[in-house]
Design a protein around this motif. Sequence first.
Motif, short mmCIF file in Angstrom:
data_model
loop_
_atom_site.label_atom_id
_atom_site.label_comp_id
_atom_site.label_asym_id
_atom_site.label_seq_id
_atom_site.Cartn_x
_atom_site.Cartn_y
_atom_site.Cartn_z
N ASP A 169 0.81 -1.23 0.00
CA ASP A 169 0.00 0.00 0.00
C ASP A 169 0.84 1.27 0.00
O ASP A 169 0.32 2.38 0.10
CB ASP A 169 -0.98 0.00 1.17
N GLY A 170 2.19 1.12 -0.10
CA GLY A 170 3.06 2.27 -0.25
C GLY A 170 3.52 2.91 1.04
O GLY A 170 4.25 3.91 1.01
N HIS A 171 3.16 2.34 2.20
CA HIS A 171 3.57 2.93 3.46
C HIS A 171 5.05 2.65 3.78
O HIS A 171 5.65 3.37 4.59
CB HIS A 171 2.70 2.41 4.61
N ARG A 172 5.60 1.60 3.16
CA ARG A 172 7.00 1.26 3.40
C ARG A 172 7.67 0.91 2.07
O ARG A 172 7.01 0.41 1.15
CB ARG A 172 7.12 0.06 4.35
N PRO A 173 9.00 1.12 1.95
CA PRO A 173 9.70 0.78 0.70
C PRO A 173 9.86 -0.73 0.56
O PRO A 173 9.73 -1.49 1.52
CB PRO A 173 11.05 1.48 0.86
N VAL A 174 10.19 -1.13 -0.65
CA VAL A 174 10.31 -2.56 -0.98
C VAL A 174 11.37 -3.25 -0.13
O VAL A 174 11.22 -4.43 0.23
CB VAL A 174 10.61 -2.73 -2.49
N ASP A 175 12.44 -2.55 0.21
CA ASP A 175 13.52 -3.20 0.97
C ASP A 175 13.27 -3.25 2.47
O ASP A 175 14.07 -3.82 3.22
CB ASP A 175 14.86 -2.52 0.68
N TRP A 176 12.15 -2.69 2.94
CA TRP A 176 11.91 -2.62 4.38
C TRP A 176 11.75 -3.99 5.05
O TRP A 176 12.40 -4.25 6.08
CB TRP A 176 10.70 -1.73 4.67
N PRO A 177 10.95 -4.93 4.52
CA PRO A 177 10.83 -6.23 5.20
C PRO A 177 12.16 -6.96 5.33
O PRO A 177 12.42 -7.61 6.36
CB PRO A 177 9.85 -7.00 4.31
N GLY A 178 13.03 -6.85 4.32
CA GLY A 178 14.34 -7.47 4.40
C GLY A 178 15.21 -6.84 5.47
O GLY A 178 15.96 -7.54 6.17
N LYS A 179 15.12 -5.53 5.62
CA LYS A 179 15.90 -4.84 6.65
C LYS A 179 15.41 -5.23 8.05
O LYS A 179 16.20 -5.38 8.99
CB LYS A 179 15.81 -3.33 6.46
N VAL A 180 14.11 -5.38 8.19
CA VAL A 180 13.55 -5.83 9.48
C VAL A 180 14.07 -7.22 9.81
O VAL A 180 14.47 -7.50 10.95
CB VAL A 180 12.01 -5.82 9.43
N LEU A 181 14.07 -8.11 8.83
CA LEU A 181 14.58 -9.47 9.02
C LEU A 181 16.04 -9.43 9.47
O LEU A 181 16.43 -10.11 10.44
CB LEU A 181 14.46 -10.26 7.72
N ALA A 182 16.85 -8.63 8.80
CA ALA A 182 18.28 -8.55 9.11
C ALA A 182 18.53 -7.97 10.50
O ALA A 182 19.50 -8.36 11.17
CB ALA A 182 19.00 -7.71 8.05
N ALA A 183 17.65 -7.07 10.95
CA ALA A 183 17.83 -6.47 12.27
C ALA A 183 17.64 -7.49 13.38
O ALA A 183 18.23 -7.36 14.46
CB ALA A 183 16.85 -5.31 12.45
N GLY A 184 16.80 -8.47 13.14
CA GLY A 184 16.66 -9.58 14.08
C GLY A 184 15.87 -9.29 15.34
O GLY A 184 15.89 -10.07 16.29
N VAL A 185 15.17 -8.16 15.38
CA VAL A 185 14.36 -7.82 16.55
C VAL A 185 12.98 -7.38 16.08
O VAL A 185 12.81 -6.87 14.98
CB VAL A 185 15.00 -6.70 17.40
N ARG A 186 11.99 -7.56 16.95
CA ARG A 186 10.63 -7.17 16.62
C ARG A 186 10.56 -5.67 16.35
O ARG A 186 11.12 -4.86 17.08
CB ARG A 186 9.68 -7.52 17.76
N ASP A 187 9.88 -5.33 15.27
CA ASP A 187 9.67 -3.93 14.91
C ASP A 187 8.20 -3.62 15.17
O ASP A 187 7.31 -4.31 14.67
CB ASP A 187 10.02 -3.74 13.43
#
Length: 285
Positions: A223-241
């Motif tokens: 829906d455009g609220h987050r960029p395409v690379d955001w889910p991958g960055k969340v995964l790499a961070a390793g903590v709940r967002d």
Amino acid sequence: MSDDVQDGFVRVRLDLSYDGKDFSGWAKQAQGQRTVQGDIEDALRTVTRSKETYELTVAGRTDSGVHARGQVAHVDLPAELWAEHRDKLLRRLAGRLSHDVRVWSLAEAPSGFNARFSAIWRRYAYRVTDNPGGVDPLLRGHVLWHDWALDMDAMNEAAAALVGEHDFAAYCKRREGATTIRTLQELRWERRPDGVLEATVKADAFCHNMVRSLVGALLFVGDGHRPVDWPGKVLAAGVRDSAVHVVRPHGLTLEEVGYPADELLAARNLEARNKRSLPGSAGCC
């Protein structure tokens, strides 16, 4: 850990489905809430006129409100009881169970079979519509309404970064002593002819809230609220967002569980009990 069937007992595989709307999940609850496991175990005890309750082991412990079309479970029954009731058991269960849960087959399981630990994959579907008018009333119990137009291509691009073996801690509700390392085998979206967007999510196993968290992240991309690379960055961070929403359960259905060839069941059963760690990460066994 041995999974040998006790002498004098037979392991029986059950294939079943249920509408999760009125269930407090699969697993029996101490509070006496209605659960799929509880309903089936009670029905088995009643139709076989047993004094004991024979406990079911399931492939995927679904949460409250989640549906299943291709769930698998097993139960160890006394051989004499199984021999006496096997031919009429399916029909008797159909007469005893509520209409929102069905057992479709009962069969003696092959050697080494364990509904949970022998499984090599589970496949879920999550269904959502972005129709500005809302959800088809006949589908309202199985489809989420998302009140924003969704870009399926963007969601699929974001999903590609999540496939593979990763630590999904950022997308799981942690449980003490449990690993969050999983192999996500498939994650993709397609738009059906009726306009409903359907996510296929397939993995060797899932940790708590993993599918609904992944879907929530991808909807924010769509829906455009987050960029395409955001889910991958969340995964790499390793903590709940806190921005990753666990979407509502009614859009989720366990569609199918996969098992290896019969001769590989026992080996898979043992392998699946080992706690996993990623290369270079701390952990053992």
